[in-house]
Design an enzyme around this catalytic site. Structure first.
Site, short mmCIF file in Angstrom:
data_model
loop_
_atom_site.label_atom_id
_atom_site.label_comp_id
_atom_site.label_asym_id
_atom_site.label_seq_id
_atom_site.Cartn_x
_atom_site.Cartn_y
_atom_site.Cartn_z
CE1 TYR A 59 40.31 50.95 41.11
CE2 TYR A 59 41.36 52.79 39.98
CZ TYR A 59 40.29 52.27 40.68
OH TYR A 59 39.17 53.03 40.91
CG PHE B 170 33.40 46.03 37.62
CD1 PHE B 170 33.83 44.78 37.22
CD2 PHE B 170 33.55 47.10 36.73
CE1 PHE B 170 34.39 44.58 35.96
CE2 PHE B 170 34.11 46.92 35.48
CZ PHE B 170 34.54 45.65 35.10
CD GLU B 171 35.95 52.34 41.53
OE1 GLU B 171 35.30 53.37 41.69
OE2 GLU B 171 37.01 52.07 42.14
CB ILE B 172 38.54 48.73 34.75
CG1 ILE B 172 38.08 47.32 35.12
CG2 ILE B 172 39.88 48.67 34.01
CD1 ILE B 172 37.88 46.40 33.93
CG HIS C 71 35.59 56.37 43.67
ND1 HIS C 71 36.19 55.14 43.52
CD2 HIS C 71 36.35 57.03 44.59
CE1 HIS C 71 37.26 55.06 44.28
NE2 HIS C 71 37.37 56.19 44.95
#
Length: 354
Positions: free
Chosen positions: A159, A244-246, A281
């Site tokens: 995601y 912002f996370e990938i 996280h």
């Protein structure tokens, strides 16, 4: 991977699926491209529509018009037809709209509301951003432990988290999802900040308690030095900015992370303090993953609110970027990271494990 047909405007508003509006806008990704099992995840409210469209338009122009990754929109209320219709006009990719289950969003019944209210008043008195907000706490808890459980996301592995009113400075001529997959990376970030200490006063004590109880989940080659200046005795407040996370959702679905979230959730710190999904996280990724599975997306120019990452000409990897260099936050970003005990390589400004 084969994806279902795009949920289009006509389907939601009663028109024909084979209307000219749909057929005229078909775009195929580049022939050599192999789409990953991934999605763009957007938590939004109906009132966010204008800022949602800003972010979508920007990312579609910079990246997704070529790759056509599906969008998943989640809300704790039903999306309006206006919201759905306007969103569907911004992309040729599949779009899904989902309702967040109440039990994943609202404050649990076992939380002592008097204690939670006292915390909100205290943080408001200290002028802490969102200090008195219950909905912000609901969002942090949802993003920490529940978003990846949503039925619409079960079909996906990777995601990219999108926020309202985001700017992407650079054209992206490669696929970040493919990069993670081919290079065995799990979590990607572009900004790292220090958390407000008043919001996480007991978080690290809870983390140390978890580590003592479940040492088997701690990776041998972890990134503890990112989180602590004294070998884990205290938390230095460093975290990846999760706006912002990938990343790979299978990590959040893992036994280690699920037990970690449930352990923290039982402490009540999302409501008795203001624990955010960013430190939760970040701590999990830094402790449960080997260093090499973390990745700094140095070449992705990104801005949300007052925080931004602006790639230098070398870091942009030849991609076209547009922003005012006088506003570049990269020097400040380097200084911030150098305040920790992690050495910075001055030749490329990258963390040694990037």
């Amino acid at each position: 991977m084969h994806y279902p047909k795009c949920t289009n405007l006509e389907r939601h508003l009663g028109g024909r699926e084979d209307s000219p509006q749909r057929l005229d806008r078909q775009i195929q990704p580049e022939p050599s491209f192999q789409r990953q099992n991934a999605t763009l995840v957007f938590l939004a409210r109906n009132t966010d529509l204008r800022d949602v469209l800003t972010s979508m338009s920007n990312l579609e122009r910079r990246f997704n018009h070529k790759y056509l990754y599906p969008w998943v929109f989640l809300n704790d209320e039903e999306f309006t037809n206006e919201f759905k219709g306007r969103v569907l006009l911004e992309t040729n990719a599949p779009v899904y709209f989902g309702l967040i289950p109440k039990e994943h969003w609202v404050q649990p019944a076992w939380i002592d509301e008097d204690k939670a209210e006292e915390s909100r008043k205290r943080l408001k008195g200290q002028n802490i951003i969102y200090g008195d907000s219950s909905s912000y706490r609901n969002m942090c808890r949802f993003n920490s432990g529940y978003f990846f459980q949503h039925p619409l996301l079960q079909q996906f592995k990777y995601y990219w988290r999108i926020e309202p009113n985001v700017d992407y400075f650079c054209d992206m001529n490669y696929d970040p999802f493919q990069y993670l997959n081919q290079n065995n990376r799990t979590y990607g970030f572009t900004i790292a900040l220090y958390e407000t200490p008043e919001t996480v006063t007991t978080l690290w004590d809870s983390v140390k308690e978890f580590m003592a109880k479940y040492p088997q989940y701690i990776a041998n080659d972890n990134a503890m030095e990112l989180l602590s200046n004294d070998g884990g005795q205290t938390y230095n407040m460093c975290h990846f900015w999760s706006n912002f996370e990938i990343a790979d959702m299978d990590f959040w679905r893992s036994e280690a992370y699920r037990k970690f979230f449930n352990f923290l959730d039982a402490k009540g710190g999302f409501y008795y303090e203001r624990w955010g999904d960013a430190p939760v996280h970040s701590i999990a990724a830094a402790l449960f993953l080997p260093k090499h599975k973390l990745h700094f997306f140095q070449d992705i120019g990104y801005r949300h609110a007052v925080y931004q990452h602006c790639p230098s000409s070398d870091e942009s990897l030849g991609n076209s970027c547009s922003y005012n260099r006088k506003e570049s936050c990269l020097p400040r970003y380097k200084v911030m990271l150098s305040n920790s005990i992690i050495p910075i390589d001055p030749s490329n400004s990258l963390l040694p494990w990037s």
